[in-house]
Scaffold this active site. Structure first.
Site, PDB file in Angstrom:
ATOM      1  N   CYS A 147       0.861  -1.182   0.000  1.00 20.87           N
ATOM      2  CA  CYS A 147       0.000   0.000   0.000  1.00 20.87           C
ATOM      3  C   CYS A 147       0.897   1.231   0.000  1.00 20.87           C
ATOM      4  O   CYS A 147       1.717   1.398   0.914  1.00 20.87           O
ATOM      5  CB  CYS A 147      -0.929   0.030   1.223  1.00 20.87           C
ATOM      6  N   CYS A 207      -3.777  -1.027   9.558  1.00 24.04           N
ATOM      7  CA  CYS A 207      -3.357   0.316   9.138  1.00 24.04           C
ATOM      8  C   CYS A 207      -3.293   1.270  10.331  1.00 24.04           C
ATOM      9  O   CYS A 207      -4.244   1.381  11.104  1.00 24.04           O
ATOM     10  CB  CYS A 207      -4.333   0.849   8.095  1.00 24.04           C
ATOM     11  N   CYS A 225      -0.050   6.546   1.454  1.00 26.41           N
ATOM     12  CA  CYS A 225       0.554   7.626   2.241  1.00 26.41           C
ATOM     13  C   CYS A 225       1.921   7.959   1.625  1.00 26.41           C
ATOM     14  O   CYS A 225       2.975   7.567   2.133  1.00 26.41           O
ATOM     15  CB  CYS A 225       0.701   7.213   3.703  1.00 26.41           C
ATOM     16  N   GLN A 244     -16.106  15.384   8.332  1.00 27.93           N
ATOM     17  CA  GLN A 244     -14.657  15.310   8.158  1.00 27.93           C
ATOM     18  C   GLN A 244     -14.115  14.018   8.765  1.00 27.93           C
ATOM     19  O   GLN A 244     -14.523  13.615   9.853  1.00 27.93           O
ATOM     20  CB  GLN A 244     -13.981  16.515   8.819  1.00 27.93           C
ATOM     21  N   CYS A 290     -11.045  21.971   0.387  1.00 24.85           N
ATOM     22  CA  CYS A 290     -10.224  20.765   0.451  1.00 24.85           C
ATOM     23  C   CYS A 290      -9.360  20.606  -0.791  1.00 24.85           C
ATOM     24  O   CYS A 290      -8.735  19.558  -0.980  1.00 24.85           O
ATOM     25  CB  CYS A 290     -11.092  19.529   0.665  1.00 24.85           C
TER      26      CYS A 290
END
Length: 381
Positions: free
Chosen positions: A11, A88, A14, A212, A340
């Site tokens: 993954c 995670c 990030c 959020q 955003c």
């Protein structure tokens, strides 16, 4: 922050996780400054708001892969094979502890994971949200209602495993398309909303309402907006794209008219519930607040009069040229803009040259990524 998934290459979401967090925050602040450029010339830049580096996400959108007996909860890789990300580090323990019981429920209730290639199977995604009080909302996104009876049958077992489970639903997404959820929601529990308590204000989150995903930074965003609104002391406020009423309900005050506009009927119902609770508690201004379900741009363009202050919290595409043009032509004195996406924010600011940014603050809702939430206070020149 270290991540075994990232280091193993399974993954890579990030993308900035190997960059020290202080550098991430400084770089993000500088990137927003560059993107806004001349559109924010002369504005005062407030210190960026940092997030916790781990355990900050209060919503998990987990793609279900694998098999009924051995499901994976996480993402799909390039070959559309399920990658399990139950460990995670972005999720707090109160949320991640729900994954193992949910995976077992999939096997117990014989919920077949949806296969993108064959277009067979039922369960597409699991959406799990945790409240500041530790309560959980779980949504099963499925192709049909075929497994509804089995879900209902095994729900008591799940509640035994997850005593914090407050809200559960089956969301129906029959189409084969790249979206997370469908339009139809079938409640599996008596309770239909999750209380989100922030600074003494309890917002009610229903299954299809936006909130959020970083509650800690959202709290700081609301505090900043509340301070800007109090400083402006407007007689009337509109909150466009109001969601469950987070900004609108921060704006309540004696003799002040507050109006929230949101397309989602569920979100409007949530906002009205909070408004009614505040009115019953005698909170000043609560009886002068109302919420309507409508498209924000269409609503604004249809009105004969504009308020003194407008809050906008649009999706990534921004408010767009029509609403920006209306704000530019109106006599709105103050705008509080929560964005955003810096790129769409820059376009919108350029389309409203009479409304000048006075203060800007980057809010790091999304650590370890290049995404940024930016709050801007604009006043008419």
């Amino acid at each position: 922050m270290r991540c075994d998934y990232f280091e193993a290459g399974v993954c890579r979401s990030c993308v900035l996780i190997e960059t020290p967090y202080a550098r991430q925050l400084a770089d993000k602040d500088e990137a927003v400054r560059r993107t806004l450029g001349e559109a924010a010339a002369g504005a005062r830049w407030l210190p960026p708001v940092a997030s916790d580096e781990s355990g900050f996400r209060t919503k998990a959108k987990m793609v279900v892969g694998g098999t009924t007996a051995n499901p994976t909860l996480g993402i799909l890789d390039g070959e559309r094979v399920g990658v399990d990300l139950q460990g995670c580090g972005l999720y707090p323990a109160q949320l991640s502890s729900a994954f193992a019981p949910l995976a077992e429920l999939i096997a117990r209730a014989a919920l077949s994971p949806y296969d993108l290639d064959t277009r067979r199977g039922e369960l597409k995604n699991l959406i799990v949200t945790v409240s500041p009080d530790g309560e959980l909302m779980v949504r099963f996104v499925m192709r049909s209602t075929e497994a509804l009876a089995r879900l209902a049958k095994h729900l008591p077992w799940l509640r035994e495993q997850l005593p914090s489970l407050a809200v559960a639903s089956l969301n129906v997404l029959p189409e084969h398309r790249a979206v997370v959820e469908g339009e139809r929601e079938i409640m599996l529990t008596e309770r239909e909303s999750l209380p989100m308590r922030l600074d003494g204000l309890t917002l009610h989150l229903r299954p299809q309402s936006f909130f959020q995903t970083n509650t800690g930074v959202a709290r700081e965003l609301y505090r900043q907006a509340r301070a800007w609104i109090a400083e402006s002391s407007p007689a009337d406020v509109w909150d466009l794209y109001c969601g469950v009423g987070g900004f609108a309900l921060q704006a309540l005050g004696p003799g002040r008219s507050v109006l929230g506009v949101e397309l989602s009927q569920q979100a409007v119902a949530s906002a009205q519930l909070t408004r009614d609770e505040l009115a019953a508690a005698g909170v000043a201004g609560a009886t002068d607040a109302r919420f309507v379900a409508a498209d924000a741009t269409a609503f604004a363009l249809a009105q004969e009069h504009a308020p003194e202050l407008v809050v906008v919290n649009p999706p990534r595409r921004g408010i767009g040229p029509e609403l920006a043009g209306w704000l530019e032509r109106s006599d709105v004195a103050t705008v509080v803009y929560s964005s955003c996406h810096p790129g769409s924010l820059a376009k919108d600011l350029a389309a409203m040259p009479s409304l000048r940014p006075v203060e800007v603050r980057v809010m790091d809702m999304f650590p370890h990524t290049a995404h940024a939430e930016t709050a801007v206070l604009l006043r008419r020149a």
